[in-house]
Design a protein around this motif. Structure first.
Motif, mmCIF file in Angstrom:
data_model
loop_
_atom_site.group_PDB
_atom_site.id
_atom_site.type_symbol
_atom_site.label_atom_id
_atom_site.label_comp_id
_atom_site.label_asym_id
_atom_site.label_seq_id
_atom_site.Cartn_x
_atom_site.Cartn_y
_atom_site.Cartn_z
ATOM 1 N N VAL A 117 5.502 -1.879 -13.239
ATOM 2 C CA VAL A 117 6.522 -2.064 -12.137
ATOM 3 C C VAL A 117 7.884 -1.201 -12.207
ATOM 4 O O VAL A 117 8.316 -0.851 -11.324
ATOM 5 N N TRP B 180 2.747 -1.789 -6.420
ATOM 6 C CA TRP B 180 3.165 -2.303 -7.578
ATOM 7 C C TRP B 180 4.777 -2.532 -7.508
ATOM 8 O O TRP B 180 5.212 -3.564 -7.915
ATOM 9 N N ASN B 181 5.344 -1.457 -6.868
ATOM 10 C CA ASN B 181 7.162 -1.771 -6.791
ATOM 11 C C ASN B 181 7.428 -0.573 -5.803
ATOM 12 O O ASN B 181 7.449 0.726 -6.093
ATOM 13 N N ARG C 247 7.310 -9.741 -10.092
ATOM 14 C CA ARG C 247 7.179 -9.017 -11.420
ATOM 15 C C ARG C 247 8.731 -8.255 -12.042
ATOM 16 O O ARG C 247 9.430 -7.914 -11.098
ATOM 17 N N GLY D 108 10.086 -5.691 -15.038
ATOM 18 C CA GLY D 108 9.427 -4.779 -16.146
ATOM 19 C C GLY D 108 10.367 -3.988 -16.814
ATOM 20 O O GLY D 108 11.349 -3.669 -15.971
ATOM 21 N N ASP E 33 5.450 -5.695 -18.688
ATOM 22 C CA ASP E 33 5.825 -6.401 -17.179
ATOM 23 C C ASP E 33 5.609 -8.007 -17.666
ATOM 24 O O ASP E 33 4.648 -8.462 -18.310
ATOM 25 N N LEU F 163 5.206 -11.458 -15.525
ATOM 26 C CA LEU F 163 4.827 -11.942 -14.163
ATOM 27 C C LEU F 163 4.899 -13.377 -13.793
ATOM 28 O O LEU F 163 4.827 -14.259 -14.819
#
Length: 339
Positions: A50, A61-62, A237, A239, A257, A259
């Motif tokens: 992330v 993911w991001n 998330r 990270g 990360d 979660l």
């Protein structure tokens, strides 16, 4: 802006890290394919991506990460899941000067054909049907400062089984903050915030007698079975990643990360990536650490990048392997091009 970012990170980490409760809520959300990891680079790093997200798979993911791309980029991902399930992902990202970065992505899960079974025919009726899911998304990201970027991904979701389907809409939101200390980056994303999903279709049409105890009723009145409405798999998330080594020849990145899903227990992903001469990449990680009853674990991957002339600027081929305990393993391969 920096103070606000730090406050958001502290709040999120304080919410995620306590591993409390014993109710996992596994299987209580719709469209679980939306949580399946995309791309062997991220998977090889144990899903700790992330804050690293800097290629076209960042839309999963991001999404803020696509704002860091300087070239147009396209990616095709194929995942051989267990039980013969195929998982595909395609994405393209286009940076536009003074406007930001736009992208489009398509996710497809194919379970294949299955034979219908009933209480009277548990071995099969001879009727075959198809089951699958897909999502289509549009992304946008841009820098707010020279160190802070934000992005959004809006997507349409559909799941099908036989002659029934469920549809929904969701949005992903992501942020990235890059510090001045050894390339340390903080990332945060919220995925799959959207509508509930409910199965509808002709397979739910039945004939029913609404008053079976009364004589003279019509037992063939059409009626629809009511199905439940289920939330999407919301996932937060947070990270951090840092480049322990970053020279012209060598780069070593470590990432972590945390979660917090709405359909499982909290967990951590750990990973690292070593890049030699911007050509060879080696990755390893551990996925779903501290998750209750998880079958996931060790991951590793490799990547090879080559420069090209003409229309294509470069091409990268990545591969990743994930141990899945009693469910064997998952293998993932992708081709990424910059143009």
């Amino acid at each position: 802006m920096r103070t606000i970012c730090y406050i958001m990170i502290v709040i999120a980490v304080s919410w995620i890290l306590p591993l409390h409760g014993i109710i996992t809520k596994v299987g209580t959300t719709a469209a679980p394919f939306l949580t399946m990891p995309v791309g062997p680079r991220a998977l090889g790093m144990g899903g700790a991506f992330v804050s690293v997200a800097d290629d076209a798979t960042a839309m999963f993911w991001n999404v803020a990460g696509i704002a860091r791309l300087t070239h147009n980029e396209a990616v095709l991902v194929h995942t051989r899941w267990f039980a013969g399930i195929a998982f595909e992902y395609a994405g393209v990202v286009l940076p536009i000067k003074r406007f930001g970065t736009i992208g489009a992505n398509f996710t497809y899960l194919d379970i294949g054909e299955m034979e219908q079974t009933t209480e009277l025919d548990p071995e099969g009726t001879g009727v075959w049907f198809h089951c699958g899911s897909f999502a289509f998304g549009l992304s946008y990201a841009r820098p707010l400062t020279d160190r802070f970027v934000i992005g959004f991904n809006v997507k349409y979701i559909e799941e099908r089984i036989m002659n029934c389907r469920a549809t929904g809409f969701a949005i992903d939101i992501g942020t990235l903050f890059r510090t001045q200390f050894k390339g340390t980056r903080f990332g945060m994303s919220i995925s799959n915030y959207g509508t509930k999903m409910q199965m509808t279709g002709s397979d739910l049409l039945v004939q029913h007698d609404i008053a079976p105890d009364m004589a003279g009723n019509n037992p063939f009145i059409n009626a629809y079975l009511a199905t439940g409405r289920f939330d999407l798999p919301l996932l937060l998330r947070v990270g951090v990643s840092v480049d322990l080594v970053n020279t012209a020849t060598h780069r070593l990145t470590v990432a972590c990360d945390a979660l917090h899903p709405n359909d499982n227990t909290e967990s951590l992903n750990l990973g690292l990536e070593y890049v030699f001469n911007n050509v060879l990449s080696l990755r390893a990680g551990y996925k779903s650490l501290f998750m209750m009853d998880s079958e996931e674990g060790f991951t590793f991957g490799v990547g090879l990048t080559t420069s090209m002339r003409g229309v294509l600027h470069s091409m990268r081929i990545d591969y990743a392997y994930e141990s899945f305990g009693r469910l064997s393993n998952v293998q993932n391969i992708s081709v990424t091009t910059r143009f």
